[in-house]
Write a protein that holds these residues in place. Sequence first.
Motif, PDB file in Angstrom:
ATOM      1  N   LYS A 114      45.723 -91.324 -59.133  1.00 30.89           N
ATOM      2  CA  LYS A 114      46.051 -91.963 -60.422  1.00 30.89           C
ATOM      3  C   LYS A 114      45.895 -93.476 -60.330  1.00 30.89           C
ATOM      4  O   LYS A 114      45.343 -94.116 -61.247  1.00 30.89           O
ATOM      5  N   LYS A 115      46.387 -94.027 -59.232  1.00 28.62           N
ATOM      6  CA  LYS A 115      46.296 -95.471 -59.044  1.00 28.62           C
ATOM      7  C   LYS A 115      44.838 -95.926 -58.987  1.00 28.62           C
ATOM      8  O   LYS A 115      44.455 -96.919 -59.614  1.00 28.62           O
ATOM      9  N   ALA A 116      43.991 -95.175 -58.250  1.00 27.39           N
ATOM     10  CA  ALA A 116      42.569 -95.521 -58.138  1.00 27.39           C
ATOM     11  C   ALA A 116      41.866 -95.421 -59.486  1.00 27.39           C
ATOM     12  O   ALA A 116      41.020 -96.268 -59.830  1.00 27.39           O
ATOM     13  N   LEU A 117      42.206 -94.383 -60.262  1.00 29.83           N
ATOM     14  CA  LEU A 117      41.586 -94.217 -61.588  1.00 29.83           C
ATOM     15  C   LEU A 117      41.986 -95.344 -62.531  1.00 29.83           C
ATOM     16  O   LEU A 117      41.145 -95.857 -63.288  1.00 29.83           O
ATOM     17  N   SER A 151      30.047 -96.255 -70.043  1.00 31.07           N
ATOM     18  CA  SER A 151      30.844 -95.476 -70.999  1.00 31.07           C
ATOM     19  C   SER A 151      31.151 -94.097 -70.443  1.00 31.07           C
ATOM     20  O   SER A 151      32.279 -93.587 -70.581  1.00 31.07           O
ATOM     21  N   ARG A 152      30.133 -93.480 -69.780  1.00 26.68           N
ATOM     22  CA  ARG A 152      30.344 -92.152 -69.204  1.00 26.68           C
ATOM     23  C   ARG A 152      31.394 -92.194 -68.088  1.00 26.68           C
ATOM     24  O   ARG A 152      32.270 -91.338 -68.007  1.00 26.68           O
ATOM     25  N   ILE A 153      31.305 -93.191 -67.240  1.00 25.78           N
ATOM     26  CA  ILE A 153      32.260 -93.331 -66.134  1.00 25.78           C
ATOM     27  C   ILE A 153      33.675 -93.523 -66.675  1.00 25.78           C
ATOM     28  O   ILE A 153      34.643 -92.935 -66.185  1.00 25.78           O
ATOM     29  N   LEU A 154      33.807 -94.331 -67.725  1.00 27.44           N
ATOM     30  CA  LEU A 154      35.123 -94.575 -68.340  1.00 27.44           C
ATOM     31  C   LEU A 154      35.698 -93.295 -68.929  1.00 27.44           C
ATOM     32  O   LEU A 154      36.880 -92.990 -68.751  1.00 27.44           O
ATOM     33  N   ARG A 155      34.824 -92.531 -69.655  1.00 29.91           N
ATOM     34  CA  ARG A 155      35.288 -91.282 -70.252  1.00 29.91           C
ATOM     35  C   ARG A 155      35.761 -90.311 -69.176  1.00 29.91           C
ATOM     36  O   ARG A 155      36.805 -89.669 -69.296  1.00 29.91           O
ATOM     37  N   LYS A 179      39.083 -91.560 -67.619  1.00 30.24           N
ATOM     38  CA  LYS A 179      40.215 -91.379 -68.519  1.00 30.24           C
ATOM     39  C   LYS A 179      40.592 -89.901 -68.650  1.00 30.24           C
ATOM     40  O   LYS A 179      41.765 -89.538 -68.694  1.00 30.24           O
ATOM     41  N   GLY A 180      39.553 -89.033 -68.702  1.00 26.95           N
ATOM     42  CA  GLY A 180      39.816 -87.591 -68.792  1.00 26.95           C
ATOM     43  C   GLY A 180      40.541 -87.068 -67.561  1.00 26.95           C
ATOM     44  O   GLY A 180      41.491 -86.284 -67.654  1.00 26.95           O
ATOM     45  N   LEU A 192      45.660 -85.459 -64.585  1.00 24.73           N
ATOM     46  CA  LEU A 192      46.647 -85.700 -63.526  1.00 24.73           C
ATOM     47  C   LEU A 192      48.034 -85.965 -64.108  1.00 24.73           C
ATOM     48  O   LEU A 192      49.042 -85.454 -63.610  1.00 24.73           O
ATOM     49  N   GLU A 193      48.094 -86.767 -65.165  1.00 25.11           N
ATOM     50  CA  GLU A 193      49.387 -87.098 -65.760  1.00 25.11           C
ATOM     51  C   GLU A 193      50.022 -85.890 -66.430  1.00 25.11           C
ATOM     52  O   GLU A 193      51.246 -85.783 -66.528  1.00 25.11           O
TER      53      GLU A 193
END
Length: 553
Positions: free
Chosen positions: A273-276, A313-317, A320-321, A326-327
């Motif tokens: 989570k921290k890395a993301l 944009s793909r990497i961000l999506r 975030k997904g 995880l959350e």
Amino acid sequence: MSYQLLKLSDVSKAYGPKEILQHVSLTISHGDRLAIIGENGVGKSTLARLITRIEFPDSGVIETAEALRIGYLPQEVEGSGKECTVGEFLVGRCHSLRIRMEALEAGLANKEVSEEVQRRLLGEWERCHEELQAAGGYDSGHRCKIVLGGLGLSGMDCSMPMAKISGGERSKVAFARLLLESPDLLVLDEPTNHLDIKAVEWLESFLSGYRGAVLMITHDRTFLNRVCNRLAELSPTAHQLTLYTGNYDAFLEEKKRERERKLCEFVQWNEEKKALRQLIRAKSFAEAKPPPPKDGNTMAYDSRGEHFLRSKSRILRQAKGRLEELEAEKLTHPIPKAYRGIYFEPLELCSTVAIEAIGVSKSYEGRTLFTEVSFELQKKARIVLQGDNGCGKTTLMNVILGAVPLDGGRVKTAPSVKIGYLDQNLEMFPSEGTVGETLMGAFTISEGRVQEELHKTGLADAGLLRKTIGTLSLGQKKRLLLLYLMLSKCNVLFLDEPTNHLDLTILESLEAALKTFQGAVFAVSHDRRFIERVATDVWRLENGRLREGGPNK
């Protein structure tokens, strides 16, 4: 040979809005020595009552083998059988079978009955004979002596009316009857509570060789290690059972491995989570375009820029997904934050010797319990007193406390001593008072503070403040008494069977608190693990004399 005796499938039980068991499944087979463990109030006794058909599930199915005989020992034995003698009570079922067989034999001897009736009578006689044989009814006198002796009742007068014996003796006689009946499945709720160490060790041997199956609810860890071959832990949150193979120590090892595995999963979950989050932050605030072209080719630069933005944009999506996934798991740390639990902050004990007994003697109804008992209870000593049931351990404790008058001798108490007493029968508080009134009245503290303090002994139920003492379970009463001792700041503790009715978590918290206690402790206990962990010295009361042992190793 192992075969299934009883099966619970998807069983649920609630009392009003309070869920006790949810979708519980369990199989008990011949040869099982199964222990149910879990926090107080989690539903262990409820499960026992469902299995013994005293109560019934709200949903789910309980299947049993044909003609399964179940024997049940509850925590507290009511005054059943008071109208008969001890001997009649012990062999009640065998006696009934013999009487029925005699009646059947008289019917079989009647030449006027038809062949069909003869066959029916003979079939019933054979069933009675098999049951009597299985219960050891043809050897009941010898077996009675063995079982009564094992449970510490070798001197019991079997012609005495049940109404004339003590509550503790009645509990043991009821237990003896249950063992003599030899049911296919024994269900035992806290079977060691009224037994001394000698009787507990006999029971361990008896149950280890028992021909049927045993389901036990107990907090005696040594007993669990020596008897059980399977454990089922009842969760206070999921209200379900988790099964483990082996004894209590094997269970602890497996729990340790589970915690380590969950801790590893939690650490990995947190790190990912921290890395993301760092990746999302970096990509969100990075430059919007790639570096300018060195060759001046603006068309190629625009094409590269478009690909760059799409990739970003793909990497961000994706990041975030994955973060949302995880959350959504909502893992929690498998090792709870520091929980203070039971602790003692006693007033300072200024004297090296807290209490001194000099030539103390006591008799009861013409019987000498102890005579010329002398000892010193020193600061930081943790004494455990042992002895056979009925030898006078609790009476000696009450004599020192001044609750019972001396016949001879005297007791000297140091001026700075403040005594706290945990009585075995949990009768210290008036049953009609509420929990809140009792604690607020004793310590002049607010309702909010009472609620806060209750949490320290695992009494977190919001409605507990308004409950009367008489409606509490034995475990709740014991924890309430422990809280009372904590708030009293006592520097000398007298504890009569302190581990009875405590779940394993609270029990180990109590042991840890006593090991660092800065006052003095005088306890009566048959719990061998408690003695090993807590006692600095073990004394024994026998034949009216006190024998002081060496340091407990």
